[in-house]
Design an enzyme around this catalytic site. Sequence first.
Site, mmCIF file in Angstrom:
data_model
loop_
_atom_site.group_PDB
_atom_site.id
_atom_site.type_symbol
_atom_site.label_atom_id
_atom_site.label_comp_id
_atom_site.label_asym_id
_atom_site.label_seq_id
_atom_site.Cartn_x
_atom_site.Cartn_y
_atom_site.Cartn_z
ATOM 1 C CG HIS A 1 -5.691 -2.498 0.331
ATOM 2 N ND1 HIS A 1 -5.088 -1.999 -0.803
ATOM 3 C CD2 HIS A 1 -5.080 -1.879 1.377
ATOM 4 C CE1 HIS A 1 -4.167 -1.101 -0.462
ATOM 5 N NE2 HIS A 1 -4.142 -1.007 0.851
ATOM 6 C CG ASP B 1 -6.403 -3.576 -3.882
ATOM 7 O OD1 ASP B 1 -6.627 -2.969 -2.820
ATOM 8 O OD2 ASP B 1 -5.330 -4.148 -4.135
ATOM 9 C CB SER C 1 -0.964 -0.055 1.193
ATOM 10 O OG SER C 1 -2.013 0.860 1.043
#
Length: 291
Positions: free
Chosen positions: A268, A236, A153
């Site tokens: 995610h 995602d 991320s």
Amino acid sequence: MAQWRDMKKDELEKQYSPSQWSHRMAADDVIRVHVASLREGTQTARGVARTLLDVPYGEGEGEKLDIYMPSSSSSNLPLVIYLHGGYWQFLSKEESGFMAASLVPKGVAVVAVGYDIAPKGNMDLMVSQVRRSVLSVLQQYPRVSGVYLCGHSAGAHLAAMVLCTDWTQYGVSPQIKGAFLVSGIYDLLPILSTYVNEPLKMTEEVALRNSPGQLVPELKKASSACHIVVAVAQNDSPEFRKQSEDYFKALKSSGLTVTFEDVPNTDHFNIIEQFVDEDYYLTQLLLKIIG
């Protein structure tokens, strides 16, 4: 698919709220479970590795590393440097040793990097810190057989910024052999008007100079020998997926060695959590690239 510039603020905020896209549980629960999972994995790692904790790489209070070493005495090992996510404002190195649970038993050392998250740290500082952390690791372990970056991320963004570093400014030429960029952000402009930027306070100028998508020529110059894996979760958000796809295409069209991994049945959060498992697809791929 709508371009982010055409989106209303609430839609843009939803696109950049990864917890709202998990199919497994409610948004608050997925974050709580994520943190607990990373902590548990890090505790497991501390049980299987020789650890050096809170090793300074700079003068700042937040400029510290945790090092997880296999029990073998060889210094000629592959080394994975992990940069944590948390939108540049959450998490720390304390939850970031989990990969060592699966990698250390395979003879791979893991370094979890701490950096000053917002609001204490700003984007320029964080990028500078992770670059200096890599430099410090290379100076401390000059005989490792290869250095590999992994970031999740916001950490994937920071890892991509490390790959763009002009190392001549530091008087070194590190050979980073591989990089795993997992569910990252490579263009910071879309988040300027969202809640994400509230503690970061980035201007457009800051966002542009810290957007890896703008720095592909610099990356090609600095890291042309690196095998880059751009990985994204099936669940995602469309905008996160587009960021990974666009960045992969930009790297590929520059002639870099890059592969795209669209990981099924992940969101995610568990796309990175599962690195504690040596049989997980991305763990196996990382070990294969390390060779």
